[in-house]
Scaffold this motif. Sequence first.
Motif, PDB file in Angstrom:
ATOM      1  N   ASN A  92      27.308  45.720 -20.651  1.00 24.17           N
ATOM      2  CA  ASN A  92      27.497  47.123 -20.124  1.00 24.17           C
ATOM      3  C   ASN A  92      26.682  47.492 -19.170  1.00 24.17           C
ATOM      4  N   SER A  93      25.735  46.675 -18.617  1.00 29.60           N
ATOM      5  CA  SER A  93      24.879  46.722 -17.741  1.00 29.60           C
ATOM      6  C   SER A  93      24.689  46.347 -16.544  1.00 29.60           C
ATOM      7  N   ARG A  94      26.546  45.252 -16.400  1.00 32.32           N
ATOM      8  CA  ARG A  94      26.008  44.439 -15.599  1.00 32.32           C
ATOM      9  C   ARG A  94      26.639  44.591 -13.933  1.00 32.32           C
ATOM     10  N   GLU A  95      27.097  45.920 -13.815  1.00 33.03           N
ATOM     11  CA  GLU A  95      27.348  46.442 -12.861  1.00 33.03           C
ATOM     12  C   GLU A  95      26.288  46.913 -11.754  1.00 33.03           C
ATOM     13  N   ASN A  96      24.518  47.168 -12.531  1.00 26.87           N
ATOM     14  CA  ASN A  96      24.382  47.235 -12.022  1.00 26.87           C
ATOM     15  C   ASN A  96      23.587  46.324 -11.469  1.00 26.87           C
ATOM     16  N   ILE A  97      23.383  44.952 -12.059  1.00 28.59           N
ATOM     17  CA  ILE A  97      22.825  43.080 -12.207  1.00 28.59           C
ATOM     18  C   ILE A  97      23.641  42.640 -11.062  1.00 28.59           C
ATOM     19  N   VAL A  98      22.586  42.830  -9.921  1.00 26.30           N
ATOM     20  CA  VAL A  98      23.536  42.613  -8.749  1.00 26.30           C
ATOM     21  C   VAL A  98      23.322  41.673  -8.378  1.00 26.30           C
ATOM     22  N   GLY A  99      21.930  40.246  -8.938  1.00 25.99           N
ATOM     23  CA  GLY A  99      22.082  39.204  -9.147  1.00 25.99           C
ATOM     24  C   GLY A  99      21.296  38.751 -10.161  1.00 25.99           C
ATOM     25  N   LEU A 100      20.855  37.275 -10.423  1.00 26.10           N
ATOM     26  CA  LEU A 100      20.408  36.795 -11.319  1.00 26.10           C
ATOM     27  C   LEU A 100      19.410  35.627 -10.520  1.00 26.10           C
ATOM     28  N   LEU A 101      18.408  34.964 -11.634  1.00 28.98           N
ATOM     29  CA  LEU A 101      18.300  33.598 -12.039  1.00 28.98           C
ATOM     30  C   LEU A 101      18.003  33.179 -13.857  1.00 28.98           C
ATOM     31  N   PHE A 144      17.897  42.425 -10.263  1.00 29.04           N
ATOM     32  CA  PHE A 144      17.731  41.578 -10.101  1.00 29.04           C
ATOM     33  C   PHE A 144      16.966  40.878 -11.841  1.00 29.04           C
ATOM     34  N   LEU A 145      17.870  40.087 -12.361  1.00 29.73           N
ATOM     35  CA  LEU A 145      17.887  39.713 -13.475  1.00 29.73           C
ATOM     36  C   LEU A 145      16.852  37.781 -13.470  1.00 29.73           C
TER      37      LEU A 145
END
Length: 232
Positions: free
Chosen positions: A170-179, A152-153
């Motif tokens: 290149n990391s967004r597959e692992n970034i499930v959510g964000l604020l 979560f970013l």
Amino acid sequence: MIKWTARLFGYELINSKKQPSLLPHLLRVFKQNSIDLVLDVGANEGQFAKDLRKYGFRGEIHSFEPVASCYQVLLRASKNDEHWHVHNMALGAENGYMEINVSSATKLSSFLQANDFGVKRLAGIDDTQMERVKIETLDSFLRHNISNKRIFLKMDTQGFDLNVFAGSINSRENIVGLLSELSLQRIYHDMPSYTSALETYEQANYRVTGLFPIIRNLDLTLVEMDCVMIRK
């Protein structure tokens, strides 16, 4: 009777599942999406990470704070938490160094210059001194430090969130959510509009789960809000 008493003293009781505030909503997002790592970008003195711990999140936290004085406070705050790691740097679109405007109100420190509205609305935003700080992309940091996490970013960078996001391609597959902190009324020169920020996140396949007001004007119009999103 309890609800009536609360209203009498200026409070309102709400169902935390139906109308949660930010932290209960985040914990629900974390649970439903098996979040095991939070990237706390723009950590200031560690307020966000401490709130997560108070609300029961026990996963790993990496906090990023470029301003030296705030980093020292952050370092002390995290010293007894083995799963809370702190880094004296900013995240951005490319690796390097930049000058940051360090405000006397340190939460308002930014790579951008305050505009007239920001100066008028937020005390201390233009009382600044310059500090040269390190910047790394999120892709670079994750490649060398972390793998196989559901991330979560959280971004609270005073107009620099899209730069942080640009360094995560290149990391967004692992970034499930964000604020992301969105400004409905811009307080810095050259900061993106909230509509362009939302469009950028949506084009990367993130969808809104909650919007939470931060600052209002006296006429109740919104200045800033926290936007929580998950990747679909």
